[in-house]
Design a protein around this motif. Sequence first.
Motif, PDB file in Angstrom:
ATOM      1  N   GLY A   1      10.479   8.610  15.738  1.00 13.53           N
ATOM      2  CA  GLY A   1      11.557   9.585  15.859  1.00 13.53           C
ATOM      3  C   GLY A   1      12.421   9.332  17.079  1.00 13.53           C
ATOM      4  O   GLY A   1      12.097   8.521  17.953  1.00 13.53           O
ATOM      5  N   GLN A   2      13.539  10.038  17.147  1.00 14.07           N
ATOM      6  CA  GLN A   2      14.441  10.043  18.296  1.00 14.07           C
ATOM      7  C   GLN A   2      15.240  11.332  18.207  1.00 14.07           C
ATOM      8  O   GLN A   2      15.323  11.946  17.135  1.00 14.07           O
ATOM      9  N   TYR A   3      15.835  11.765  19.327  1.00 11.95           N
ATOM     10  CA  TYR A   3      16.633  12.974  19.250  1.00 11.95           C
ATOM     11  C   TYR A   3      17.583  13.072  20.432  1.00 11.95           C
ATOM     12  O   TYR A   3      17.374  12.437  21.476  1.00 11.95           O
TER      13      TYR A   3
ATOM     14  N   LYS B   1      16.889  15.599   9.869  1.00 13.19           N
ATOM     15  CA  LYS B   1      18.153  15.433   9.157  1.00 13.19           C
ATOM     16  C   LYS B   1      18.214  16.348   7.943  1.00 13.19           C
ATOM     17  O   LYS B   1      17.248  16.486   7.198  1.00 13.19           O
ATOM     18  N   GLY B   2      19.383  16.963   7.768  1.00 16.59           N
ATOM     19  CA  GLY B   2      19.589  17.818   6.610  1.00 16.59           C
ATOM     20  C   GLY B   2      19.100  19.236   6.770  1.00 16.59           C
ATOM     21  O   GLY B   2      19.199  20.045   5.840  1.00 16.59           O
ATOM     22  N   LYS B   3      18.568  19.576   7.963  1.00 19.25           N
ATOM     23  CA  LYS B   3      18.042  20.922   8.177  1.00 19.25           C
ATOM     24  C   LYS B   3      18.692  21.530   9.413  1.00 19.25           C
ATOM     25  O   LYS B   3      18.471  21.069  10.527  1.00 19.25           O
TER      26      LYS B   3
ATOM     27  N   THR C   1      18.817  29.290  17.168  1.00 24.01           N
ATOM     28  CA  THR C   1      17.978  30.202  17.943  1.00 24.01           C
ATOM     29  C   THR C   1      18.897  31.127  18.730  1.00 24.01           C
ATOM     30  O   THR C   1      20.103  31.158  18.495  1.00 24.01           O
ATOM     31  N   ASP C   2      18.330  31.820  19.693  1.00 26.42           N
ATOM     32  CA  ASP C   2      19.109  32.783  20.473  1.00 26.42           C
ATOM     33  C   ASP C   2      20.307  32.132  21.154  1.00 26.42           C
ATOM     34  O   ASP C   2      21.403  32.684  21.156  1.00 26.42           O
ATOM     35  N   ASN C   3      20.106  30.941  21.737  1.00 21.47           N
ATOM     36  CA  ASN C   3      21.236  30.303  22.433  1.00 21.47           C
ATOM     37  C   ASN C   3      21.337  28.807  22.155  1.00 21.47           C
ATOM     38  O   ASN C   3      21.880  28.052  22.944  1.00 21.47           O
ATOM     39  N   ALA C   4      20.810  28.374  21.012  1.00 25.10           N
ATOM     40  CA  ALA C   4      20.878  26.961  20.660  1.00 25.10           C
ATOM     41  C   ALA C   4      21.045  26.806  19.160  1.00 25.10           C
ATOM     42  O   ALA C   4      20.652  27.677  18.380  1.00 25.10           O
ATOM     43  N   ASN C   5      21.657  25.705  18.764  1.00 25.43           N
ATOM     44  CA  ASN C   5      21.779  25.409  17.341  1.00 25.43           C
ATOM     45  C   ASN C   5      21.611  23.921  17.114  1.00 25.43           C
ATOM     46  O   ASN C   5      21.875  23.098  17.991  1.00 25.43           O
ATOM     47  N   SER C   6      21.135  23.588  15.931  1.00 25.48           N
ATOM     48  CA  SER C   6      20.905  22.191  15.576  1.00 25.48           C
ATOM     49  C   SER C   6      21.433  21.917  14.189  1.00 25.48           C
ATOM     50  O   SER C   6      21.274  22.736  13.273  1.00 25.48           O
ATOM     51  N   ASN C   7      22.071  20.763  14.034  1.00 23.41           N
ATOM     52  CA  ASN C   7      22.534  20.338  12.712  1.00 23.41           C
ATOM     53  C   ASN C   7      21.527  19.399  12.055  1.00 23.41           C
ATOM     54  O   ASN C   7      21.816  18.778  11.040  1.00 23.41           O
ATOM     55  N   GLY C   8      20.354  19.286  12.660  1.00 20.20           N
ATOM     56  CA  GLY C   8      19.324  18.402  12.132  1.00 20.20           C
ATOM     57  C   GLY C   8      19.222  17.096  12.880  1.00 20.20           C
ATOM     58  O   GLY C   8      18.184  16.447  12.859  1.00 20.20           O
ATOM     59  N   GLU C   9      20.307  16.720  13.573  1.00 20.08           N
ATOM     60  CA  GLU C   9      20.308  15.458  14.308  1.00 20.08           C
ATOM     61  C   GLU C   9      20.543  15.644  15.802  1.00 20.08           C
ATOM     62  O   GLU C   9      20.255  14.761  16.601  1.00 20.08           O
TER      63      GLU C   9
ATOM     64  N   ASN D   1       0.829  -1.196   0.000  1.00 16.73           N
ATOM     65  CA  ASN D   1       0.000   0.000   0.000  1.00 16.73           C
ATOM     66  C   ASN D   1       0.871   1.256   0.000  1.00 16.73           C
ATOM     67  O   ASN D   1       2.087   1.199   0.041  1.00 16.73           O
ATOM     68  N   GLN D   2       0.228   2.401  -0.027  1.00 14.69           N
ATOM     69  CA  GLN D   2       0.957   3.670  -0.155  1.00 14.69           C
ATOM     70  C   GLN D   2       1.680   4.064   1.125  1.00 14.69           C
ATOM     71  O   GLN D   2       2.652   4.799   1.089  1.00 14.69           O
ATOM     72  N   ASP D   3       1.176   3.612   2.279  1.00 14.64           N
ATOM     73  CA  ASP D   3       1.789   3.980   3.556  1.00 14.64           C
ATOM     74  C   ASP D   3       2.919   3.011   3.893  1.00 14.64           C
ATOM     75  O   ASP D   3       2.716   2.004   4.560  1.00 14.64           O
ATOM     76  N   ILE D   4       4.116   3.291   3.400  1.00 12.07           N
ATOM     77  CA  ILE D   4       5.260   2.424   3.639  1.00 12.07           C
ATOM     78  C   ILE D   4       5.736   2.583   5.074  1.00 12.07           C
ATOM     79  O   ILE D   4       5.857   3.694   5.578  1.00 12.07           O
ATOM     80  N   ILE D   5       5.987   1.459   5.746  1.00 11.59           N
ATOM     81  CA  ILE D   5       6.448   1.485   7.129  1.00 11.59           C
ATOM     82  C   ILE D   5       7.972   1.478   7.140  1.00 11.59           C
ATOM     83  O   ILE D   5       8.601   0.502   6.735  1.00 11.59           O
ATOM     84  N   LEU D   6       8.563   2.565   7.609  1.00 15.72           N
ATOM     85  CA  LEU D   6      10.013   2.697   7.621  1.00 15.72           C
ATOM     86  C   LEU D   6      10.518   2.797   9.057  1.00 15.72           C
ATOM     87  O   LEU D   6       9.778   3.207   9.961  1.00 15.72           O
ATOM     88  N   PRO D   7      11.786   2.449   9.288  1.00 13.50           N
ATOM     89  CA  PRO D   7      12.364   2.652  10.628  1.00 13.50           C
ATOM     90  C   PRO D   7      12.377   4.130  10.982  1.00 13.50           C
ATOM     91  O   PRO D   7      12.365   5.002  10.105  1.00 13.50           O
ATOM     92  N   GLY D   8      12.412   4.422  12.277  1.00 12.31           N
ATOM     93  CA  GLY D   8      12.441   5.803  12.725  1.00 12.31           C
ATOM     94  C   GLY D   8      13.733   6.499  12.362  1.00 12.31           C
ATOM     95  O   GLY D   8      14.694   5.881  11.893  1.00 12.31           O
ATOM     96  N   THR D   9      13.764   7.813  12.601  1.00 10.03           N
ATOM     97  CA  THR D   9      14.941   8.598  12.275  1.00 10.03           C
ATOM     98  C   THR D   9      15.034   9.776  13.238  1.00 10.03           C
ATOM     99  O   THR D   9      14.162   9.973  14.079  1.00 10.03           O
ATOM    100  N   ASP D  10      16.100  10.573  13.132  1.00 12.95           N
ATOM    101  CA  ASP D  10      16.278  11.736  14.004  1.00 12.95           C
ATOM    102  C   ASP D  10      15.333  12.853  13.573  1.00 12.95           C
ATOM    103  O   ASP D  10      15.530  13.479  12.526  1.00 12.95           O
ATOM    104  N   ARG D  11      14.330  13.106  14.391  1.00 13.01           N
ATOM    105  CA  ARG D  11      13.406  14.197  14.104  1.00 13.01           C
ATOM    106  C   ARG D  11      12.651  14.593  15.361  1.00 13.01           C
ATOM    107  O   ARG D  11      12.415  13.776  16.246  1.00 13.01           O
TER     108      ARG D  11
END
Length: 389
Positions: A183-185, A144-146, A150-158, A119-129
Motif C-alpha cells: 500500500g501507499q497513501y 480506491k473507490g471508497k 469524518t468530523d474534520n477530514a475527508n477522503s476520496n479513497g486515494e 497459485n491462488q495468491d496472485i502477487i500484484l503491485p501495491g495500490t492506494d490503501r
Amino acid sequence: MNEKIKTICIKYLMYDADIEELEILENWLKKSKNKQLFANYLKINYAMDININPFDTEKSINDFLESIRNEQRNSKKLRLMRVFRYAAAAIVIGIFATAYFFNDDLFGKSNEDIPKITNQDIILPGTDRATLTLEDGSQIVLQKGKSIQTDNANSNGETLIYEARSSITDEIVYHDLNIPRGGQYYVELSDGTKVWLNSETHLKYPTSFIKGKSREVQLVYGEAYFEVSPSTEHNGSKFKVHSPSQEVEVYGTEFNIKAYKDESVTYTTLVGGKVGVNVNGVKQNLVPSQQLSYDTGTEQVKVSVVDVYSEISWKDGIFSFEDKSLQDIMKVLSRWYDMEVVFENEKIKNEEFFGLLRKDQKIEKIIATIKEYGIIKDYEFKDKILMIK
C-alpha cells in the motif's frame, strides 16, 4: 558520465527534460566515447522499462518529420531549429536504445517465457490503501473507490485531507494512519503539511494543531516524505517529526525519513530547506542533498551527500536503485508487492543492481529481467513467496 548528464538522462527517461537540457545532451553525444557511455547507461538503468515498452524508433522519426512539416508551413525558422534539435536528440536516443535493448548477443531471448504465478495468491503491485484509526479507537478502511468523511477530514479513497483549523483548547486529538504492505497513501494535515507514506508505515498526528505551540507528529515506523508548511505561516510554530531513534526539527522544507522496524539504520534525506536532526542529544543540521544515517546497533551517525532522486522517487511511482544490493532491493519489492523473498543462494545477496523500476510493473517481469543480467540463476514463485536460486 558527470552528474549533470546523468540528471538529464534521468529526466529524459521520465519525459521531463526541457529543450535546453536536450540540447546539452545532443551536443554531449557528438563525441563517440560519450555515445558508448550513454548506451551503457541506458542498458544498465532502463532495461526493465524498455523490455516491456520497446522504444518505437519509426514513430519517433515520423513524429519528427511531421514536426518539420508543420514548422515549414508556419515559417517559424527559429522554432524549427529548436524542434529539429529536440527531435534529433530523441532519434539518437531511440537508435541507441533499440540497438542495445534488442540485441540477442547482449540479452539473449526477450521475456517471452516468463513463468506465470499459477497459485491462488496472485502477487500484484501495491495500490492506494490505508487504515485510519480515530481517537475512539474505531477504524476506517481507506481504498480506491471508497469515499469517507469524518468530523474534520475527508477522503476520496486515494488521499486524506484535513480541514485547516486551530484548536481552541489544550487537548490534542490524535489519528493514526497505517499503510499495509502493498500500500501507499497521501495525507494533508490541518496545517497544510503534505505527507506521502510508503508501504508498511505508521504515522500518528493531531487532527488539528494548537495555535502557538510546536506542531509535532510521530513516524512510528516506515517511510514518509514530508513537504512541511513553514513556521512563518503558523506564528512561528516549529514542526517536529519524532521517530524511534531521532527527532527532526523542521524549518519549512522537504525531506524523507526511512525508519523501518526490520532495518537497524534510519535515514533522513533533505531535499530542500533546512532540518536539524537530534540523535542521542546531539543535533546535526543538514543542507539539501545531504543524508544522515543512524545505526541503532552501533550508534554510529554518518552524514553524506546522496542522489536525492534515488531516495525519493518512490513517491512518484518509480523505484530508483543505485549502489543497492540485491538483498536491499528485494526488501523494497517485498513490501510493495506484499510477498516474501527467500534466498536459496546466500552468496548473491550482496550483488549490486542498478536500475529504474516503475511501481506498476508485474513482479514476474522484473525478476525475469534481473535473471537476464546473470545476477540470479533461477527463481520460483509459490504462494506469494519468491524463491531466488
